[in-house]
Design a protein around this motif. Structure first.
Motif, PDB file in Angstrom:
ATOM      1  N   ARG A 259       0.836  -1.202   0.000  1.00 34.80           N
ATOM      2  CA  ARG A 259       0.000   0.000   0.000  1.00 34.80           C
ATOM      3  C   ARG A 259       0.873   1.256   0.000  1.00 34.80           C
ATOM      4  O   ARG A 259       0.602   2.223  -0.723  1.00 34.80           O
ATOM      5  CB  ARG A 259      -0.946   0.005   1.197  1.00 34.80           C
ATOM      6  N   VAL A 260       1.930   1.236   0.805  1.00 29.94           N
ATOM      7  CA  VAL A 260       2.868   2.359   0.841  1.00 29.94           C
ATOM      8  C   VAL A 260       3.520   2.546  -0.529  1.00 29.94           C
ATOM      9  O   VAL A 260       3.611   3.673  -1.048  1.00 29.94           O
ATOM     10  CB  VAL A 260       3.937   2.129   1.927  1.00 29.94           C
ATOM     11  N   LEU A 261       3.979   1.464  -1.129  1.00 29.19           N
ATOM     12  CA  LEU A 261       4.678   1.559  -2.407  1.00 29.19           C
ATOM     13  C   LEU A 261       3.772   2.057  -3.525  1.00 29.19           C
ATOM     14  O   LEU A 261       4.187   2.852  -4.380  1.00 29.19           O
ATOM     15  CB  LEU A 261       5.278   0.212  -2.784  1.00 29.19           C
ATOM     16  N   LEU A 262       2.521   1.608  -3.548  1.00 29.86           N
ATOM     17  CA  LEU A 262       1.604   2.066  -4.598  1.00 29.86           C
ATOM     18  C   LEU A 262       1.235   3.527  -4.399  1.00 29.86           C
ATOM     19  O   LEU A 262       1.145   4.291  -5.370  1.00 29.86           O
ATOM     20  CB  LEU A 262       0.349   1.183  -4.621  1.00 29.86           C
ATOM     21  N   GLU A 263       1.021   3.928  -3.157  1.00 28.12           N
ATOM     22  CA  GLU A 263       0.752   5.352  -2.892  1.00 28.12           C
ATOM     23  C   GLU A 263       1.947   6.194  -3.311  1.00 28.12           C
ATOM     24  O   GLU A 263       1.786   7.272  -3.905  1.00 28.12           O
ATOM     25  CB  GLU A 263       0.445   5.562  -1.404  1.00 28.12           C
ATOM     26  N   ALA A 264       3.147   5.732  -2.999  1.00 22.52           N
ATOM     27  CA  ALA A 264       4.349   6.473  -3.385  1.00 22.52           C
ATOM     28  C   ALA A 264       4.470   6.549  -4.901  1.00 22.52           C
ATOM     29  O   ALA A 264       4.776   7.611  -5.469  1.00 22.52           O
ATOM     30  CB  ALA A 264       5.586   5.806  -2.784  1.00 22.52           C
ATOM     31  N   THR A 265       4.234   5.434  -5.584  1.00 24.16           N
ATOM     32  CA  THR A 265       4.325   5.407  -7.042  1.00 24.16           C
ATOM     33  C   THR A 265       3.387   6.422  -7.665  1.00 24.16           C
ATOM     34  O   THR A 265       3.760   7.138  -8.614  1.00 24.16           O
ATOM     35  CB  THR A 265       3.988   3.997  -7.568  1.00 24.16           C
ATOM     36  N   GLY A 266       2.178   6.516  -7.156  1.00 21.96           N
ATOM     37  CA  GLY A 266       1.206   7.455  -7.698  1.00 21.96           C
ATOM     38  C   GLY A 266       1.617   8.899  -7.542  1.00 21.96           C
ATOM     39  O   GLY A 266       1.065   9.777  -8.218  1.00 21.96           O
ATOM     40  N   ARG A 267       2.581   9.159  -6.677  1.00 22.30           N
ATOM     41  CA  ARG A 267       3.043  10.531  -6.432  1.00 22.30           C
ATOM     42  C   ARG A 267       4.477  10.748  -6.898  1.00 22.30           C
ATOM     43  O   ARG A 267       5.139  11.686  -6.483  1.00 22.30           O
ATOM     44  CB  ARG A 267       2.885  10.858  -4.946  1.00 22.30           C
ATOM     45  N   GLY A 268       4.939   9.845  -7.756  1.00 21.89           N
ATOM     46  CA  GLY A 268       6.251  10.026  -8.367  1.00 21.89           C
ATOM     47  C   GLY A 268       7.425   9.668  -7.506  1.00 21.89           C
ATOM     48  O   GLY A 268       8.565  10.029  -7.834  1.00 21.89           O
ATOM     49  N   VAL A 269       7.205   8.960  -6.409  1.00 18.38           N
ATOM     50  CA  VAL A 269       8.279   8.574  -5.501  1.00 18.38           C
ATOM     51  C   VAL A 269       8.618   7.104  -5.723  1.00 18.38           C
ATOM     52  O   VAL A 269       7.729   6.252  -5.782  1.00 18.38           O
ATOM     53  CB  VAL A 269       7.881   8.815  -4.034  1.00 18.38           C
ATOM     54  N   ALA A 270       9.904   6.813  -5.846  1.00 15.87           N
ATOM     55  CA  ALA A 270      10.380   5.445  -6.046  1.00 15.87           C
ATOM     56  C   ALA A 270      10.948   4.904  -4.740  1.00 15.87           C
ATOM     57  O   ALA A 270      11.184   5.643  -3.776  1.00 15.87           O
ATOM     58  CB  ALA A 270      11.439   5.405  -7.138  1.00 15.87           C
ATOM     59  N   ALA A 271      11.169   3.587  -4.725  1.00 17.77           N
ATOM     60  CA  ALA A 271      11.687   2.953  -3.515  1.00 17.77           C
ATOM     61  C   ALA A 271      12.592   1.787  -3.874  1.00 17.77           C
ATOM     62  O   ALA A 271      12.423   1.128  -4.903  1.00 17.77           O
ATOM     63  CB  ALA A 271      10.538   2.461  -2.634  1.00 17.77           C
ATOM     64  N   SER A 272      13.557   1.556  -3.015  1.00 19.11           N
ATOM     65  CA  SER A 272      14.296   0.296  -2.998  1.00 19.11           C
ATOM     66  C   SER A 272      14.399  -0.102  -1.534  1.00 19.11           C
ATOM     67  O   SER A 272      13.899   0.597  -0.648  1.00 19.11           O
ATOM     68  CB  SER A 272      15.674   0.437  -3.656  1.00 19.11           C
ATOM     69  N   PHE A 273      15.057  -1.232  -1.284  1.00 13.48           N
ATOM     70  CA  PHE A 273      15.058  -1.757   0.069  1.00 13.48           C
ATOM     71  C   PHE A 273      16.480  -1.845   0.604  1.00 13.48           C
ATOM     72  O   PHE A 273      17.416  -2.167  -0.123  1.00 13.48           O
ATOM     73  CB  PHE A 273      14.396  -3.142   0.087  1.00 13.48           C
ATOM     74  N   ALA A 274      16.608  -1.543   1.889  1.00  9.55           N
ATOM     75  CA  ALA A 274      17.898  -1.622   2.576  1.00  9.55           C
ATOM     76  C   ALA A 274      17.746  -2.573   3.754  1.00  9.55           C
ATOM     77  O   ALA A 274      17.972  -2.214   4.908  1.00  9.55           O
ATOM     78  CB  ALA A 274      18.344  -0.228   3.035  1.00  9.55           C
ATOM     79  N   ASN A 275      17.360  -3.806   3.442  1.00 12.06           N
ATOM     80  CA  ASN A 275      17.012  -4.778   4.474  1.00 12.06           C
ATOM     81  C   ASN A 275      18.197  -5.551   5.020  1.00 12.06           C
ATOM     82  O   ASN A 275      18.006  -6.498   5.790  1.00 12.06           O
ATOM     83  CB  ASN A 275      15.997  -5.778   3.916  1.00 12.06           C
ATOM     84  N   GLN A 276      19.409  -5.161   4.635  1.00 17.77           N
ATOM     85  CA  GLN A 276      20.577  -5.917   5.068  1.00 17.77           C
ATOM     86  C   GLN A 276      20.583  -6.188   6.577  1.00 17.77           C
ATOM     87  O   GLN A 276      20.809  -7.334   6.982  1.00 17.77           O
ATOM     88  CB  GLN A 276      21.866  -5.186   4.680  1.00 17.77           C
ATOM     89  N   PRO A 277      20.342  -5.182   7.442  1.00 12.09           N
ATOM     90  CA  PRO A 277      20.405  -5.474   8.882  1.00 12.09           C
ATOM     91  C   PRO A 277      19.257  -6.345   9.382  1.00 12.09           C
ATOM     92  O   PRO A 277      19.368  -6.951  10.450  1.00 12.09           O
ATOM     93  CB  PRO A 277      20.369  -4.087   9.535  1.00 12.09           C
ATOM     94  N   LEU A 278      18.169  -6.437   8.618  1.00 13.21           N
ATOM     95  CA  LEU A 278      17.043  -7.262   9.054  1.00 13.21           C
ATOM     96  C   LEU A 278      17.276  -8.736   8.750  1.00 13.21           C
ATOM     97  O   LEU A 278      16.530  -9.594   9.233  1.00 13.21           O
ATOM     98  CB  LEU A 278      15.751  -6.794   8.388  1.00 13.21           C
TER      99      LEU A 278
END
Length: 327
Positions: A259-278
């Motif tokens: 839901r966060v990623l789709l909302e961000a996409t609709g507003r021109g914001v991209a994402a990647s993940f920095a899950n290394q410590p998890l």
């Protein structure tokens, strides 16, 4: 049992499967399969497809499947149907992650509005513009996570920002060799195509001696055509957390993530993940140690305005992910 009044035809079932399969997943391994029918779709976990070398393997599979569940809900809304979601509906089948069925109620207009972002969403491992994501937009993304029962904690203050950034870098330095080999087998040349082509891996980071927040999944692999690039020095970072830490919570976290990623996409914001410590049990505790009241960290997101939009990552064909069709 009779079909519901708003039963899905074959084409609508295919729409549901296609949307669910477009969800993000751990290393794009797509660790799921689906059973479709007139009443909706079952989402099954396929842990054998995901990397098995990290402490987060089981959690990552459920998070991935949760994102697929959310996309199925969005697709049902687009088809003009209400949706009912049951997580882990059968105690005797732990691989049946969720059941999304047609409900006798109007579709959720907020979910329907996100449908056009399902095919546009990308995991973007390229450099972002230097400006931060505005606080107002971060608040909207916080609300998106909260709607699905999770918390999106923006790392917008010091020393917390540097503390988590240091953990991200530390995880990259101390990563288990088996995990590197496992990932290399998925990304390198082998008997089949890699799970992520070069154009989806992004360039090799350069210019930051301590290492950027973006994860170089192919670190140490000689993959022609990647190139190099300087990444933003101060990316927008956020941690997605859930109150509990069990399979039901992981599925909820995956739905919140999408839901966060789709909302961000609709507003021109991209994402990647920095899950290394998890992926390291001790470092994961460190990520949440100063904010334990928020819960358990499930994802670390790098957010920003893209300079480059990569192509959609390849998807398994429907015939491969569809394990069955109910009459």
């Amino acid at each position: 049992m009779p079909h519901p009044a708003h039963a899905l035809d074959a084409q609508e079932q295919s729409t549901l499967v296609t949307a669910a399969a477009a969800a993000p997943s751990v290393l794009n391994t797509q660790p799921w399969s689906f059973t479709a029918g007139p009443r909706g779709i079952d989402v099954h976990a396929d842990p054998g497809r995901a990397p098995a070398a990290t402490a987060s393997a089981a959690r990552d599979v459920h998070l991935s499947c949760g994102a697929a569940v959310f996309n199925a809900r969005v697709a049902l809304a687009r088809l003009g149907r209400g949706a009912r979601t049951e997580v882990l509906p059968e105690a005797g089948d732990p691989l049946l992650v969720a059941r999304v069925t047609v409900a006798d109620e109007p579709p959720d207009p907020e979910l329907e509005a996100l449908y056009h972002c399902v095919g546009r969403r990308r995991t973007n491992r390229y450099p972002f513009r230097p400006q931060a994501v505005p606080a107002g937009l971060m608040l909207l993304l916080y609300d998106a996570a909260a709607w699905e029962g999770a918390t999106l904690r923006a790392l917008d203050e010091e020393p917390e920002y540097q503390r988590v950034l240091t953990l991200i870098r530390k995880a990259a330095w101390t990563e288990d060799e088996r995990a590197r080999e496992d990932r290399a087998a998925l990304l390198g040349a082998g008997s089949g195509p890699p799970v992520l082509p070069v154009e989806n891996l992004g360039p090799v980071p350069r210019g930051l001696s301590e290492g950027p927040a973006v994860r170089d999944l192919a670190d140490g692999l000689d993959l022609p055509g990647r190139g190099t690039a300087t990444f933003e020095q101060h990316p927008t970072l956020a941690v997605l957390e859930t109150a509990d830490d069990d399979p039901v919570s992981w599925v909820a976290g995956g739905q919140a993530l999408e839901r966060v990623l789709l909302e961000a996409t609709g507003r021109g914001v991209a994402a990647s993940f920095a899950n290394q410590p998890l992926e390291d049990a001790e470092l994961r505790e460190d990520v949440s140690s100063s904010a334990a009241h928020f819960g358990h960290p499930q994802m670390v997101l790098r957010l920003g305005y893209p300079l480059t939009v990569p192509p959609a990552a390849p998807r398994r064909p429907e015939a491969e992910v569809l394990r069955g069709v109910e009459p």
